[in-house]
Design a protein around this motif. Structure first.
Motif, PDB file in Angstrom:
ATOM      1  N   ALA A   1       5.405 -20.704 -27.159  1.00  0.00           N
ATOM      2  CA  ALA A   1       4.959 -19.975 -28.338  1.00  0.00           C
ATOM      3  C   ALA A   1       3.737 -19.148 -27.967  1.00  0.00           C
ATOM      4  O   ALA A   1       2.987 -19.493 -27.041  1.00  0.00           O
TER       5      ALA A   1
ATOM      6  N   ALA B   1       7.483 -17.494 -31.616  1.00  0.00           N
ATOM      7  CA  ALA B   1       7.978 -18.831 -31.315  1.00  0.00           C
ATOM      8  C   ALA B   1       9.330 -18.742 -30.635  1.00  0.00           C
ATOM      9  O   ALA B   1      10.282 -18.172 -31.193  1.00  0.00           O
TER      10      ALA B   1
ATOM     11  N   VAL C   1      12.976 -19.956 -29.246  1.00  0.00           N
ATOM     12  CA  VAL C   1      14.012 -20.668 -29.997  1.00  0.00           C
ATOM     13  C   VAL C   1      13.992 -22.167 -29.704  1.00  0.00           C
ATOM     14  O   VAL C   1      14.447 -22.967 -30.530  1.00  0.00           O
TER      15      VAL C   1
ATOM     16  N   ARG D   1       7.099 -22.908 -35.477  1.00  0.00           N
ATOM     17  CA  ARG D   1       7.551 -21.717 -36.196  1.00  0.00           C
ATOM     18  C   ARG D   1       6.393 -20.748 -36.407  1.00  0.00           C
ATOM     19  O   ARG D   1       5.219 -21.146 -36.442  1.00  0.00           O
ATOM     20  N   VAL D   2       6.760 -19.492 -36.546  1.00  0.00           N
ATOM     21  CA  VAL D   2       5.764 -18.450 -36.802  1.00  0.00           C
ATOM     22  C   VAL D   2       5.037 -18.761 -38.109  1.00  0.00           C
ATOM     23  O   VAL D   2       5.648 -19.155 -39.105  1.00  0.00           O
TER      24      VAL D   2
ATOM     25  N   GLN E   1       2.653 -21.118 -38.441  1.00  0.00           N
ATOM     26  CA  GLN E   1       2.014 -22.428 -38.409  1.00  0.00           C
ATOM     27  C   GLN E   1       0.608 -22.339 -37.824  1.00  0.00           C
ATOM     28  O   GLN E   1       0.360 -21.586 -36.877  1.00  0.00           O
TER      29      GLN E   1
END
Length: 311
Positions: A29, A74, A76, A81-82, A84
């Motif tokens: 990430a 982020a 896969v 997740r985007v 956070q």
């Protein structure tokens, strides 16, 4: 992709530079850092050039292992997740520039499994999670019903004392610097000479004083233990006879483990551990050189935070 980062080119030579970031993979990430903390233990040794031989040691390097930011990309398979808010315990993503510990930058690429989602409301206090987990690790296995002495009243010492209290202990704290001895906390803080007690079951040192063993052993109860939780630049030694008479034990507490982090996060979530009043100084990341000098030279500076939001 590029990032602004604090770079130690050589001991005492620190600057803010633009570095290329390694390309993220599917398990990585990208995190936009909001705040990073400056460690007055390990980072001071890196800055002064007195850091003992350590895996990954060398210059130039990006310091820092106390960062909080927002996931902006982020992979896969990253598990995050985007959007956070996450705690980042450092990163190695700067190509030929070493990441030791690699958290003092405006953007970081990190394996998703290393990121710790936290409550956005914690703000800059989230940078203290690593130190709190380190404090909890140092206390693991100690019978807190027995007398406990904590030596050192910086941020780590305060966190040790707070966690010990949260777990039912009644710690006594020593501090030699009168600036750091001033405290309105629920535990006593004394100069060593003002404490006559010599029956501590455990003495936990976070001062980093390499001469601490003789002092600590002299205050132990028979069969007591000295826990070394600071980072020591010089060799440690002790007089054998006092240790022999007490059958003293010596233990080294290293860095935190996942179970320490989980336990620490639970204490915070249950409002049994407070992180307030530990961050005392803040500077924009652009002022990093001055911020590091203040963090290392001002006894009143418990925790210096670099603010990356304008970087």
């Amino acid at each position: 992709m590029q990032t602004d980062a604090v770079v130690l080119r050589d001991p005492g030579r620190i600057s803010l530079e633009c570095l290329a970031l390694d390309a993220p993979t599917a398990t990585d990430a990208v995190v936009a850092i909001r705040w990073s903390g400056i460690s007055t233990g390990t980072e001071r040794l890196l800055w002064s050039g007195r850091m003992p031989s350590f895996p990954g040691m060398g210059y130039p390097l990006v310091p820092g292992y106390e960062s909080v930011g927002e996931v902006v990309e982020a992979g896969v398979a990253s598990g995050v997740r985007v959007g956070q808010t996450v705690f980042v315990p450092g990163a190695r993503c700067f190509g030929p520039v070493r990441g030791l510990f690699g958290g003092a930058a405006s953007h970081l690429v990190s394996a998703g499994e290393r990121l710790v989602p936290i409550d956005d409301a914690w703000g800059e206090r989230g940078t203290l999670i690593a130190l709190a987990a380190t404090a909890r690790h140092a206390l693991a296995g100690i019978d807190l019903r027995q007398p406990l002495l904590v030596i050192g009243h910086g941020v780590l010492g305060r966190l040790v004392a707070r966690i010990a209290q949260a777990l039912g202990g009644t710690p006594q704290v020593w501090e030699t610097n009168p600036v750091r001895r001033a405290s309105e906390g629920p535990y006593p803080v004394l100069a060593p000479d003002d404490d006559a007690r010599r029956d501590y079951a455990t003495i936990l040192d976070v001062s980093g004083d390499s001469t601490i063993l003789d002092t600590g052993i002299a205050r132990l109860a028979p069969g007591g233990e000295v826990v070394l939780a600071g980072f020591y630049e010089d060799r440690l030694g002790f007089a054998f006879a006092p240790a022999f008479l007490r059958e003293a034990r010596i233990r080294v507490a290293a860095q935190w483990r996942p179970e320490d982090l989980a336990a620490t996060l639970a204490l915070i979530a249950e409002e049994r551990l407070c992180l307030d009043d530990l961050v005392t100084h803040r500077r924009p990341a652009a002022d990093a050189p001055d911020a590091y000098r203040t963090a290392f030279g001002d006894a009143g500076c418990l925790k210096m935070i670099l603010d990356w939001r304008a970087a």
